[in-house]
Design a protein around this motif. Sequence first.
Motif, PDB file in Angstrom:
ATOM      1  N   ASN A   1      68.797  89.349  -2.923  1.00  0.00           N
ATOM      2  CA  ASN A   1      69.718  90.430  -2.307  1.00  0.00           C
ATOM      3  C   ASN A   1      69.389  92.098  -2.655  1.00  0.00           C
ATOM      4  O   ASN A   1      70.049  92.829  -2.421  1.00  0.00           O
ATOM      5  N   ASP A   2      68.035  92.149  -3.498  1.00  0.00           N
ATOM      6  CA  ASP A   2      67.582  93.459  -3.804  1.00  0.00           C
ATOM      7  C   ASP A   2      66.507  93.872  -2.954  1.00  0.00           C
ATOM      8  O   ASP A   2      65.611  94.711  -3.360  1.00  0.00           O
ATOM      9  N   GLU A   3      66.293  93.606  -1.639  1.00  0.00           N
ATOM     10  CA  GLU A   3      65.314  93.796  -0.970  1.00  0.00           C
ATOM     11  C   GLU A   3      65.436  94.507   0.286  1.00  0.00           C
ATOM     12  O   GLU A   3      66.458  94.705   0.713  1.00  0.00           O
ATOM     13  N   PHE A   4      64.219  95.164   0.787  1.00  0.00           N
ATOM     14  CA  PHE A   4      64.076  95.899   2.029  1.00  0.00           C
ATOM     15  C   PHE A   4      62.578  95.748   2.641  1.00  0.00           C
ATOM     16  O   PHE A   4      62.284  96.560   3.530  1.00  0.00           O
ATOM     17  N   ALA A   5      61.767  94.918   2.070  1.00  0.00           N
ATOM     18  CA  ALA A   5      60.553  94.646   2.527  1.00  0.00           C
ATOM     19  C   ALA A   5      60.167  94.526   4.086  1.00  0.00           C
ATOM     20  O   ALA A   5      59.335  95.107   4.515  1.00  0.00           O
ATOM     21  N   PHE A   6      61.048  93.934   4.606  1.00  0.00           N
ATOM     22  CA  PHE A   6      60.881  93.884   5.959  1.00  0.00           C
ATOM     23  C   PHE A   6      60.845  95.169   6.888  1.00  0.00           C
ATOM     24  O   PHE A   6      60.339  95.322   7.967  1.00  0.00           O
ATOM     25  N   MET A   7      61.672  96.083   6.183  1.00  0.00           N
ATOM     26  CA  MET A   7      61.705  97.419   6.994  1.00  0.00           C
ATOM     27  C   MET A   7      60.349  98.117   6.597  1.00  0.00           C
ATOM     28  O   MET A   7      60.082  99.110   7.355  1.00  0.00           O
ATOM     29  N   LEU A   8      59.406  97.553   5.904  1.00  0.00           N
ATOM     30  CA  LEU A   8      58.040  98.141   5.954  1.00  0.00           C
ATOM     31  C   LEU A   8      57.126  97.609   6.775  1.00  0.00           C
ATOM     32  O   LEU A   8      55.890  98.339   7.063  1.00  0.00           O
ATOM     33  N   ILE A   9      57.272  96.392   7.388  1.00  0.00           N
ATOM     34  CA  ILE A   9      56.167  95.733   7.932  1.00  0.00           C
ATOM     35  C   ILE A   9      55.579  96.492   9.234  1.00  0.00           C
ATOM     36  O   ILE A   9      54.553  96.142   9.562  1.00  0.00           O
ATOM     37  N   ASP A  10      56.282  97.097   9.980  1.00  0.00           N
ATOM     38  CA  ASP A  10      55.968  98.058  11.208  1.00  0.00           C
ATOM     39  C   ASP A  10      55.570  99.258  10.723  1.00  0.00           C
ATOM     40  O   ASP A  10      55.282 100.158  11.865  1.00  0.00           O
ATOM     41  N   GLY A  11      55.482  99.536   9.639  1.00  0.00           N
ATOM     42  CA  GLY A  11      54.985 101.048   9.118  1.00  0.00           C
ATOM     43  C   GLY A  11      56.174 101.781   8.777  1.00  0.00           C
ATOM     44  O   GLY A  11      55.771 103.191   8.281  1.00  0.00           O
ATOM     45  N   GLY A  12      57.461 101.396   8.998  1.00  0.00           N
ATOM     46  CA  GLY A  12      58.623 102.320   8.349  1.00  0.00           C
ATOM     47  C   GLY A  12      58.301 102.697   6.737  1.00  0.00           C
ATOM     48  O   GLY A  12      57.970 101.514   5.976  1.00  0.00           O
ATOM     49  N   ARG A  13      58.884 103.825   6.340  1.00  0.00           N
ATOM     50  CA  ARG A  13      58.743 104.113   5.026  1.00  0.00           C
ATOM     51  C   ARG A  13      60.208 104.962   4.606  1.00  0.00           C
ATOM     52  O   ARG A  13      60.517 105.787   5.690  1.00  0.00           O
ATOM     53  N   PRO A  14      60.599 104.784   3.525  1.00  0.00           N
ATOM     54  CA  PRO A  14      62.069 105.464   3.342  1.00  0.00           C
ATOM     55  C   PRO A  14      61.719 107.133   3.482  1.00  0.00           C
ATOM     56  O   PRO A  14      62.701 107.774   3.773  1.00  0.00           O
ATOM     57  N   TYR A  15      60.763 107.591   2.866  1.00  0.00           N
ATOM     58  CA  TYR A  15      60.772 109.042   2.855  1.00  0.00           C
ATOM     59  C   TYR A  15      59.183 109.523   3.552  1.00  0.00           C
ATOM     60  O   TYR A  15      58.480 108.541   3.592  1.00  0.00           O
ATOM     61  N   ASP A  16      59.148 110.637   3.913  1.00  0.00           N
ATOM     62  CA  ASP A  16      57.716 111.171   4.556  1.00  0.00           C
ATOM     63  C   ASP A  16      56.793 111.557   3.359  1.00  0.00           C
ATOM     64  O   ASP A  16      57.253 111.391   2.389  1.00  0.00           O
ATOM     65  N   SER A  17      55.753 111.978   3.392  1.00  0.00           N
ATOM     66  CA  SER A  17      54.570 111.836   2.471  1.00  0.00           C
ATOM     67  C   SER A  17      55.065 113.004   1.453  1.00  0.00           C
ATOM     68  O   SER A  17      54.369 112.861   0.140  1.00  0.00           O
ATOM     69  N   THR A  18      55.915 114.140   1.777  1.00  0.00           N
ATOM     70  CA  THR A  18      56.253 115.231   0.943  1.00  0.00           C
ATOM     71  C   THR A  18      57.250 114.713  -0.030  1.00  0.00           C
ATOM     72  O   THR A  18      57.798 115.078  -0.892  1.00  0.00           O
ATOM     73  N   ILE A  19      57.972 113.501   0.513  1.00  0.00           N
ATOM     74  CA  ILE A  19      58.975 112.979  -0.303  1.00  0.00           C
ATOM     75  C   ILE A  19      60.366 113.866  -0.111  1.00  0.00           C
ATOM     76  O   ILE A  19      61.236 114.128  -0.994  1.00  0.00           O
ATOM     77  N   LYS A  20      60.381 114.697   1.089  1.00  0.00           N
ATOM     78  CA  LYS A  20      61.467 115.404   1.054  1.00  0.00           C
ATOM     79  C   LYS A  20      62.484 114.888   2.515  1.00  0.00           C
ATOM     80  O   LYS A  20      63.468 115.666   2.519  1.00  0.00           O
ATOM     81  N   THR A  21      61.850 114.339   3.295  1.00  0.00           N
ATOM     82  CA  THR A  21      62.644 113.869   4.522  1.00  0.00           C
ATOM     83  C   THR A  21      62.909 112.401   4.483  1.00  0.00           C
ATOM     84  O   THR A  21      61.848 111.728   4.389  1.00  0.00           O
TER      85      THR A  21
ATOM     86  N   ASP B   1      67.696 115.283  -1.226  1.00  0.00           N
ATOM     87  CA  ASP B   1      67.633 116.818  -1.151  1.00  0.00           C
ATOM     88  C   ASP B   1      68.101 117.131  -2.829  1.00  0.00           C
ATOM     89  O   ASP B   1      67.449 118.070  -3.379  1.00  0.00           O
ATOM     90  N   GLU B   2      69.160 116.422  -3.433  1.00  0.00           N
ATOM     91  CA  GLU B   2      69.441 116.625  -4.789  1.00  0.00           C
ATOM     92  C   GLU B   2      68.310 116.434  -5.821  1.00  0.00           C
ATOM     93  O   GLU B   2      68.260 117.241  -6.415  1.00  0.00           O
ATOM     94  N   ALA B   3      67.794 115.327  -5.406  1.00  0.00           N
ATOM     95  CA  ALA B   3      66.542 114.881  -6.125  1.00  0.00           C
ATOM     96  C   ALA B   3      65.460 116.016  -6.282  1.00  0.00           C
ATOM     97  O   ALA B   3      64.713 116.136  -7.298  1.00  0.00           O
ATOM     98  N   ASN B   4      65.273 116.569  -5.313  1.00  0.00           N
ATOM     99  CA  ASN B   4      64.193 117.608  -4.986  1.00  0.00           C
ATOM    100  C   ASN B   4      64.544 119.021  -5.625  1.00  0.00           C
ATOM    101  O   ASN B   4      63.887 119.918  -5.570  1.00  0.00           O
TER     102      ASN B   4
END
Lengths: 450, 303
Positions: free
Chosen positions: A218-238, A446-449
């Motif tokens: 129950n700690d997974e989200f792998a399937f959300m990646l297989i079409d190319g989805g990613r949690p953040y943009d390359s700058t890790i800001k969005t 945003d808080e992390a950045n």
Amino acid sequence: MGRDVLINRRRFLQSMAAVGVVVACGPTATASPSPSVSASGSPAPKAVSIEWWRRNYAQGTQSAETITSDAAVKAYKDRASNVTIAIQGGPFGAETDQKFDIAILQAHNGPDVFHTTGGDVLKYAAAGQLSQPTLTDAERTDFNPSALKATTYKGTVVAYPLWIVPWFEYINLDLFKEAGVTPPTGGNWTYEEFLAAAKKLTFKRADGKQIYGFAHANDEFAFMLIDGGRPYDSTIKTWTFNSADAVSGLEKWVSLAQQKVMPPDFLTLNPNDSQARFLAGDVAILQRPSAMINILNADAKWKFGTNWDIANFPKAKGDQTAWGGVGFIAVREQSDADKKAAAHAFAKYLTGPDIGPDLKKQTPPVEYWLAPAGRKSAAGIYGDYHPAKAKVATMGAFTYVLPNVSTWSEIDQKYLRPARDAALEGKKTPKQALDEVAPQAQKLLDEANK
Amino acid sequence: MATAAPRRRRSLAAALRRYGWSYLFVLPTFSLFVVFTLLPVVQGLVLSLQNARVTGGEFIGLANFETLAADPVFVQALGNTILYATVVVAAQITLALIVASLIQPLGTRAHVFYRALFYLPLVNSAILVAMVWRWIFNANPFGLANTALGVIGLGPFLWIGSSDQALIAVILSAVLTIPGGGVVLYSAAMGSLPRELYEAADLDGASWFSKWRHITVPLLRPTTLYLLVIYTILAFQLFERVYIMTNGGGPNNATITIVQLIYSTAFQFGRYGLASAMAVVLFVMALGVALVQFRSLRSDVEY
């Protein structure tokens, strides 16, 4: 004669004062170490004691972390006999994490070198508690780029990437045979082939036993990646985990739930539960990280290539993807230059290409490490131990390592997982679920950045 | 009038001279209370007004409370906690009263036996008990609840595997556990009720139920009040049952409670200030409920 050798109280005090002046004006031991001279005339390395903090290390036990850590210290002693390393441990979990935090962030004390993961690296870096590694260009190109990126804080690498832990599919070949399903050739399959296999592998035996095609913890989200989805943009800001690609990835995952190829309690299956289901032969395909290879190896009834194998994540719109975690060895910032230098040298050893062969030479040989290395020059040794590991060692090239964000666990546990659950249960559409949590996730990003 | 204050001081001094030594006996317990209860509570209050993390924090006034008011997960945790407390406390007190009433007419030996029987499970580890309930309410057909209901043609239900049923399963796990402490307290209280009231009722031809309804239950109000306050506080502190049965907050945060959220906010997310603000909210809730219960159930009857 006797008068000459006698020292009266006044002369004694004078001489003591003179010694005191010399000592006070002389160099201190910690400020500028002066190497002593050995019998051969070359300066002997100064004796240094450092502390290594390692999660799940417990002296005298047989945990993999304990065995490999003890072996690593023993092997390093042969290379640097002047360095004494004491290991401190603590079980995986919040209590040990807090112990690290209190020591490193509050007391500015504790480990000289330590094993760490995830957002902790950035947390310690932000607090100025990490001593930066000095990497040569050759070393930089040797490390896995995504692992190096995961340990970069404000443009600077702040710790040594140790390993990458890929998640992939374990397959039960007996169940594949029973259901008449051909295992994926070379471990490669498309999402459609994966779904078709999972459907066929979900069946009830004559004795009433239900077999499920697929399971994950129950700690997974792998399937959300297989079409190319990613949690953040390359700058890790969005925050981008509500993009069209992430939504379609979640839709594919939801489809597995709708087709009922997963056990009905899949939302509450913790990692141990999910592994137990596979080991019991209740599940044909299990998504778990590389550490499970050792569990299967330890069980006599499981024979690699005979009744189990590994396969890649199903491939969809995106490139071949795996996802994984990354571990680091970090050195704590401190004023004691000798300890810091010794800690860096040891950290380099732990993450470098020499430790694997060193441990293999021990009697009995100790398998090092527990996961594929974070650098090319150290990759071979992991694969040498087992054919499954040899396959896994090639996965680093397409393993997506989540960039470190100090608020990730809060984003994940508090918002992303419930959203994922709502979609998987059919209470919300994937788009609705991911759009709803995006503002909170962005706020924490945003808080992390800051 | 002018001499009143010096006279009070004199009498206070005299009282201290005479009884002061007795405070020595209270001192050890009081010191422990101050160090391990009072000071942490005060520190929690202070932290709730700071953006405290492990590296320290700054005063931010009531900002943490504003964050909580706008946080849907906290609101859900609050709702879950209140729902759990309402159902479970009502059920446990009713159940304890009924069980105590049923064993009351039995002989002394049976009395002792049943009291021990109902109290013994309390010495079990709460973690073990929660693990057993996790198995009972497992979503798979081999879960005990599904097996039992399957016999009469019901189910299988998803129980802890579903966001609709997970909180019900947690509540049921508490409701179906006979509250041993309550049974013992009610049983002891019933034993000390004045017999003459029952004799008078017998003379009036009152039924067993009438006597229970009009004599036993009203006279047990002080015990009921005590149990109500204690059980409510315990229900507000729900943690390990949810943590074990549903891996924390369950599917879609269906079983998340305030204490569960305090734990994760402090020890997993490192936000000690925000977690302390949640603890303050919980403290105010428990205090408020206890005050209301004291006022509404206060009894002037002593026996």
